[in-house]
Design an enzyme around this catalytic site. Structure first.
Site, PDB file in Angstrom:
ATOM      1  N   ARG A 767       0.812  -1.371  -0.064  1.00 53.54           N
ATOM      2  CA  ARG A 767      -0.063   0.039  -0.019  1.00 53.54           C
ATOM      3  C   ARG A 767       0.792   1.279   0.122  1.00 53.54           C
ATOM      4  O   ARG A 767       1.851   1.215   0.328  1.00 53.54           O
ATOM      5  CB  ARG A 767      -1.023   0.040   1.234  1.00 53.54           C
ATOM      6  CG  ARG A 767      -1.954  -1.113   1.302  1.00 53.54           C
ATOM      7  CD  ARG A 767      -2.703  -0.991   2.571  1.00 53.54           C
ATOM      8  NE  ARG A 767      -3.692  -2.170   2.718  1.00 53.54           N
ATOM      9  CZ  ARG A 767      -3.457  -3.327   3.317  1.00 53.54           C
ATOM     10  NH1 ARG A 767      -2.011  -3.525   3.849  1.00 53.54           N
ATOM     11  NH2 ARG A 767      -4.570  -4.340   3.114  1.00 53.54           N
ATOM     12  N   LYS A 792      -1.688  -2.033   7.266  1.00 53.40           N
ATOM     13  CA  LYS A 792      -3.012  -1.645   7.799  1.00 53.40           C
ATOM     14  C   LYS A 792      -3.578  -2.590   8.912  1.00 53.40           C
ATOM     15  O   LYS A 792      -3.442  -3.770   8.983  1.00 53.40           O
ATOM     16  CB  LYS A 792      -4.059  -1.882   6.473  1.00 53.40           C
ATOM     17  CG  LYS A 792      -5.470  -1.353   6.685  1.00 53.40           C
ATOM     18  CD  LYS A 792      -6.259  -1.537   5.486  1.00 53.40           C
ATOM     19  CE  LYS A 792      -7.737  -0.855   5.601  1.00 53.40           C
ATOM     20  NZ  LYS A 792      -8.397  -0.962   4.362  1.00 53.40           N
ATOM     21  N   HIS A 863      -2.313   2.513  -5.891  1.00 52.01           N
ATOM     22  CA  HIS A 863      -3.413   1.208  -5.582  1.00 52.01           C
ATOM     23  C   HIS A 863      -3.530   0.452  -7.275  1.00 52.01           C
ATOM     24  O   HIS A 863      -3.624  -0.728  -6.870  1.00 52.01           O
ATOM     25  CB  HIS A 863      -4.693   1.570  -4.946  1.00 52.01           C
ATOM     26  CG  HIS A 863      -4.932   0.901  -4.027  1.00 52.01           C
ATOM     27  ND1 HIS A 863      -4.014   0.881  -2.768  1.00 52.01           N
ATOM     28  CD2 HIS A 863      -5.923  -0.020  -3.697  1.00 52.01           C
ATOM     29  CE1 HIS A 863      -4.696   0.040  -1.859  1.00 52.01           C
ATOM     30  NE2 HIS A 863      -5.722  -0.424  -2.283  1.00 52.01           N
ATOM     31  N   ARG A 866      -1.102  -2.278  -7.063  1.00 50.76           N
ATOM     32  CA  ARG A 866      -1.479  -3.476  -6.173  1.00 50.76           C
ATOM     33  C   ARG A 866      -2.562  -4.189  -6.863  1.00 50.76           C
ATOM     34  O   ARG A 866      -2.507  -5.421  -6.857  1.00 50.76           O
ATOM     35  CB  ARG A 866      -2.070  -2.801  -4.785  1.00 50.76           C
ATOM     36  CG  ARG A 866      -2.466  -3.508  -3.850  1.00 50.76           C
ATOM     37  CD  ARG A 866      -2.967  -2.968  -2.576  1.00 50.76           C
ATOM     38  NE  ARG A 866      -3.443  -3.740  -1.649  1.00 50.76           N
ATOM     39  CZ  ARG A 866      -2.984  -4.222  -0.483  1.00 50.76           C
ATOM     40  NH1 ARG A 866      -1.573  -4.409  -0.469  1.00 50.76           N
ATOM     41  NH2 ARG A 866      -3.730  -5.145   0.291  1.00 50.76           N
ATOM     42  N   HIS A 889      -4.395  -9.051   3.523  1.00 52.02           N
ATOM     43  CA  HIS A 889      -5.891  -9.241   3.647  1.00 52.02           C
ATOM     44  C   HIS A 889      -6.114 -10.104   4.825  1.00 52.02           C
ATOM     45  O   HIS A 889      -5.645 -11.441   4.934  1.00 52.02           O
ATOM     46  CB  HIS A 889      -6.722  -9.472   2.680  1.00 52.02           C
ATOM     47  CG  HIS A 889      -6.690  -8.564   1.244  1.00 52.02           C
ATOM     48  ND1 HIS A 889      -7.227  -8.894   0.137  1.00 52.02           N
ATOM     49  CD2 HIS A 889      -6.429  -7.252   1.406  1.00 52.02           C
ATOM     50  CE1 HIS A 889      -7.130  -7.847  -0.468  1.00 52.02           C
ATOM     51  NE2 HIS A 889      -6.715  -6.598   0.260  1.00 52.02           N
ATOM     52  N   TYR A 898     -10.655 -10.098  -6.836  1.00 51.74           N
ATOM     53  CA  TYR A 898      -9.837 -10.265  -8.090  1.00 51.74           C
ATOM     54  C   TYR A 898     -10.087 -11.821  -9.012  1.00 51.74           C
ATOM     55  O   TYR A 898      -9.664 -11.501  -9.917  1.00 51.74           O
ATOM     56  CB  TYR A 898      -8.352 -10.386  -7.665  1.00 51.74           C
ATOM     57  CG  TYR A 898      -7.814  -9.229  -6.808  1.00 51.74           C
ATOM     58  CD1 TYR A 898      -7.521  -7.832  -7.511  1.00 51.74           C
ATOM     59  CD2 TYR A 898      -7.729  -9.009  -5.418  1.00 51.74           C
ATOM     60  CE1 TYR A 898      -7.201  -6.815  -6.882  1.00 51.74           C
ATOM     61  CE2 TYR A 898      -7.214  -8.085  -4.752  1.00 51.74           C
ATOM     62  CZ  TYR A 898      -7.144  -6.725  -5.530  1.00 51.74           C
ATOM     63  OH  TYR A 898      -6.594  -5.769  -4.840  1.00 51.74           O
TER      64      TYR A 898
END
Length: 951
Positions: A767, A792, A863, A866, A889, A898
């Site tokens: 990120r 994150k 992003h 990514r 995640h 995705y």
């Protein structure tokens, strides 16, 4: 008294109004007697009893009597007809008589109402011996000690702090902003006895005491009926309906209300304004455990001593009262009270100045201390006010007006500090006083049992019955207080050994001070004595001293007027400019940290100071963000939430909404409609995701307010947020990604740095903030991995990095970064040309420009790399769980998005299974299907199976 009014004569005798009218009839005189005028205290009504009588020359008499409202035309008409018939005169004669009577009655009524509304100043004259005794008390150097001794002699034992604080607070009624007291205790503990004992020391004309008050009762009192007086209410529950008026009177010092009524002359409805002036000192008692937060902020909360020793002392005093000594003490009590009442009469409102105010300190870690600080300062002034006859009176002339005042002494501050520790320190405790007392009892019980059973503190379990036996409290009391200790996690609940029973574990350790209330942050009076009192600074007549040097100055280098070096870049060279360029270190210029040595200094831009919160909503925002910070939310999350909530606060300020209770569900729905119709500078509306982002923090904020008891209910609990659509991320294909990576000019140091950043983003899928915080020691070049720290959700992870990205990163670290870095080096990998870390917006703008320069017809920033990495890896056959680990995640369904973007497997399945996938279906039947196309669902690749499930 005889007063002549033509054409009638008036007598006022025995509470009656007598009128003799004549001249209208030559053969008789009419006499009017009016009763009940004193009951008509309103201009809208004139209801009286009227007797009219008459005697003619022949001796014949007649009379008529009736009760009527002279403002009622119908009642006057009936009276005129009947009186004319009885007296044998014409109705016009009686009509003219009633006109004269009405005018006279209005005149007397007006004078009567004005007299009633005038403040009745009850001047009590003291005899010389009474004045001497009262002044002897006020001038006694042991004044506070004598007050406590006199309380004891009057029958009030113990409670030294409560008695002294209460006496000082009732004295503060003479200040422009007096204090208030709320005595909290269980039933029959003696809170009313404390209140009565304190008010007994006060003159009757300086106190007003009620058992209960209605909602509008305060508004209709006389304008000065409460000024500089004590308003005592026996139970706080009796004042619930008048709570709003009491809070206003305490905060604003005045009450005003507009009420509709009739005009005295025209009879039309007009608005009458009623005004009640303060200041007034409030004295309340209550048995409630949970108190109104607004009331707590305005009052000093006292707690009655409920210990066994105090009960024994009260019993001993009650028994002594039955003896001959007790009889003599009761007679002596009246004399003591007379001295104190006269002393209170001799105290006058006088200005109090605190010359040590600038050096005082107070706890500032909580928002509520803003009002507690004012209570502390007022308590100091109350001590000085009580000693006004022991302090010299000083006079100063300001704007042509002489102001008389006294000054605070160090002993006053020492007394206030001692009392503040016990009173204000208790108010900062998260536990109510009685709950804290129970906690200390339980701690003592657990300690004794652990010593007796020789077990560890954590191994001891006890029931509510055990606590009831040890404390002798009632079961209803224990239920309330034990529940509070459970909620605040002072007690841990465990299942008992019998059925559904429960036992407790004490999770509390008594502090070294024994659990006594303490107010940290107060400066001792002894330290204040070291400060020399500067008469020039405190005197209003003296000139103000010049401004001192700023508290924060440069770290090193020259003085305050030195110039600071600036950095320049020429021809891609980031090293120090050999020609020293300087700019004055004046206001508005960046602050420069100079260092020793040849490395260049970093320019530190001054941070914009945030304006202090001025509204209750803004103050609660600061407290809420502090709560989130304690829970571990990141600084960036707190910044975003502040921005979104401050947008709402600005919208509220434009509409005059500043209090939390003013925010209701309709208000929030109006704000939601405002966001829906809002247009940006380019004319575009806010997307639903932007609207959702601005409303979601409000739901969390108001939920927190409700839990903290700032509001009674959550207005945002039923607020429906906008429904978010399901949007696929924007991705690049392999060729487009390579084209974007080729945009930076690698012959330039800036371009080389940018190429390295884009390669790392593309290779690792990290990120934006993770790239900005990347440190040198996070890159393992030998193992080709990168450690991402506190990503994150503050989660660390390790991801691989490709050889090509490492090659560009190695080239940047060897050729560009040494020229950019400044001292002190924080180890950040990617730096700007000024040697500073990138800001998020700066990095996004840089990546967006390169994507736009590639002219691929797509948009995006950091992003997009990514998304591209995840999609291309999925197309290459990577398992979705490995991609989940790469992206960091927590939930798999976040990564599954995705699978909707990567359609390579879907195309294979479509070609293998759909009969119309090709132009020639017959040819398709004879053509061998792709390898694996006819496999069952169970035998499909794992990523394809995952797609079928998600689809």
């Amino acid at each position: 008294m005889r007063v002549y009014h033509k054409p009638f004569v008036t007598w006022i005798w025995g509470g009656c109004l007598l009128m003799a009218l004549g001249g209208f009839c030559a053969l008789s005189d009419r006499r009017y007697r009016v009763r009940g005028l004193g009951k008509n205290m309103s201009y809208e009504v004139l209801k009286v009893n009227v007797l009219v009588s008459s005697t003619n020359l022949r001796g014949e008499s007649g009379f008529h009597v009736d009760t009527l409202d002279l403002y009622s035309a119908r009642q006057r008409t009936v009276f005129m007809k009947q009186a004319a018939e009885e007296l044998r005169v014409k109705e016009d004669v009686i009509r003219r008589d009633l006109g004269h009577v009405l005018l006279k009655l209005e005149e007397l009524q007006d004078a009567q109402i004005k007299t009633a509304l005038e403040p009745k100043a009850e001047e009590i004259t003291l005899r010389e011996d009474e004045r001497a005794a009262a002044m002897g008390l006020l001038r006694d150097p042991r004044l506070l000690g004598r007050i406590l001794e006199d309380f004891e002699r009057c029958g009030m034992v113990g409670e030294e702090t409560n008695k002294l604080v209460s006496y000082l607070v009732v004295t503060s009624r003479l200040l422009e902003s007096p204090l208030a007291i709320l005595v909290q205790s269980s039933s029959a503990a003696g809170k009313s006895a404390l209140m009565e004992a304190v008010l007994a020391f006060l003159p009757e004309e300086q106190q007003v005491q009620y058992s209960a008050m209605t909602g509008q009762s305060l508004f209709y009192m006389g304008e000065s009926d409460l000024k500089n007086k004590v308003l005592g209410i026996v139970e706080e529950e009796g004042a619930l309906r008048a709570a709003y008026a009491l809070k206003l009177l305490q905060s604003e010092g005045v009450l005003t209300i507009a009420s509709t009524g009739k005009d005295a002359t025209t009879g039309r409805l007009i608005t009458h304004q009623y005004r009640v002036e303060g200041p007034v000192m409030l004295f309340l008692t209550t048995t409630a455990i949970d108190l109104d937060e607004e009331l707590l902020n305005r009052c000093l909360v006292l707690t009655v001593d409920e210990d066994r020793a105090q009960t024994q002392a009260i019993h001993r005093k009650q028994r002594e009262a039955q003896t001959i000594e007790g009889l003599l003490t009761r007679h002596e009590r009246e004399e003591l009270l007379r001295v104190h009442r006269n002393a209170q009469r001799l105290l006058k409102p006088v200005l109090v100045v605190n010359p040590y105010a600038r050096e005082l300190t107070f706890l500032d870690s909580r928002t509520r201390t803003r009002r507690d600080h004012m209570k502390y300062l007022t308590l100091i002034r109350a001590v000085a006010l009580l000693h006004q006859h022991q302090r010299p009176r000083k006079t100063i002339t300001h704007n042509g007006q002489a102001l008389e005042y006294i000054e605070v002494a160090l002993d006053d501050i020492a007394t206030a500090n001692r009392l503040a520790h016990e009173v204000l320190g208790r108010s900062l405790d998260e536990l109510p006083p009685q709950t804290r007392r129970l906690l200390l009892f339980i701690d003592e019980m657990v300690k004794q049992e652990c010593e007796r059973q020789k077990i560890e503190h954590a191994d001891f379990r006890f029931s509510r019955k055990d606590v009831r036996a040890f404390t002798a409290w009632s079961d209803s009391q224990l239920k309330r207080h034990l529940h509070r200790l459970e909620e605040l996690e002072y007690l841990a609940v465990h299942h008992g050994g019998r059925g559904q029973s429960f036992v407790y574990e004490l999770v509390f350790e008594r502090p070294p001070d024994g659990g006594k209330p303490v107010l940290p942050g107060l400066i001792e009076a002894e330290r204040l004595a070291a400060y020399a009192y500067d008469a020039k600074k405190s005197s209003l007549e003296g000139e103000k001293s010049g401004s001192s040097l700023p508290q924060v100055r440069g770290v090193s280098g020259g003085g305050a007027g030195d110039e600071s070096p600036a950095l320049t870049r020429r021809n891609g060279d980031f090293r120090r400019n050999p020609e020293k360029i300087t700019v004055p270190a004046a206001k508005g210029n960046p602050i420069v940290r100079t260092v020793n040595g040849g490395r260049m200094a970093r320019v530190v831009k001054p941070r914009k100071q945030r304006a202090p919160a001025t509204t209750p909503l803004a103050m609660l925002l600061d407290e809420h963000l502090q709560h989130l910070a304690v829970k571990g939310f990141t600084e960036n999350t707190l910044k975003v939430r502040r921005v979104h909530i401050e947008m709402f606060l600005s919208w509220c300020a434009e509409r005059g909404l500043t209090e939390p209770v003013e925010i209701t569900r309709p208000v929030l729905e109006r704000y939601q409609r405002h966001l829906f119709h809002y247009r940006k500078k380019n004319g575009d509306p806010l997307t639903f995701s932007s609207q959702h982002a601005r409303l979601a923090p409000l739901k969390v904020w108001f939920k927190w307010m409700t839990r903290q008891n700032y509001i009674l209910h959550n207005p945002a609990s039923e607020l429906e947020l906008p429904r978010l659509g399901y949007q696929l991320p924007s991705v690049l294909n392999k060729d487009e990604a390579e084209l974007v990576l080729q945009q930076p000019d690698v012959s330039d140091p800036v371009g080389l740095r940018d190429r390295a950043m884009l390669e790392v983003l593309y290779s690792t899928g990290m990120r934006r903030m993770e790239l900005l915080n990347l440190k040198l020691y996070d890159v393992d070049r030998k193992r080709c991995i990168v450690t991402i720290r506190e990503g994150k959700g503050k989660k660390d992870r390790v991801v691989p990095v490709g050889e090509r990205a490492l090659a560009w990163l190695e080239k940047y670290l060897n050729e560009v970064r040494p020229a950019c870095v400044v001292e002190p080096d924080d180890g950040i990998v990617f730096l700007t040309s000024m040697g500073e870390p990138f800001t998020p917006n700066h990095l996004s703008g840089l990546a967006r420009r390169y994507v736009r320069a590639a002219q691929i017809g797509k948009s995006g920033a950091c992003h997009v790399f990514r998304h591209t990495m995840a999609t291309l890896m999925l197309d290459g056959g990577a398992d979705i769980r490995y991609i989940q680990a790469m992206l960091g995640h927590t939930r798999l369904d976040t990564t599954q998005i995705y699978t909707h973007v990567s359609i390579r497997m879907l195309k294979q399945i479509h070609e293998a299974t759909h009969p119309a996938a090709r132009l020639d279906s017959r040819k398709r039947e004879t053509t061998e299907a792709p390898h694996g196309a006819h496999r069952s669902r169970k035998s499909l690749p794992r990523s394809t199976t995952q797609y079928v499930k998600s689809g």
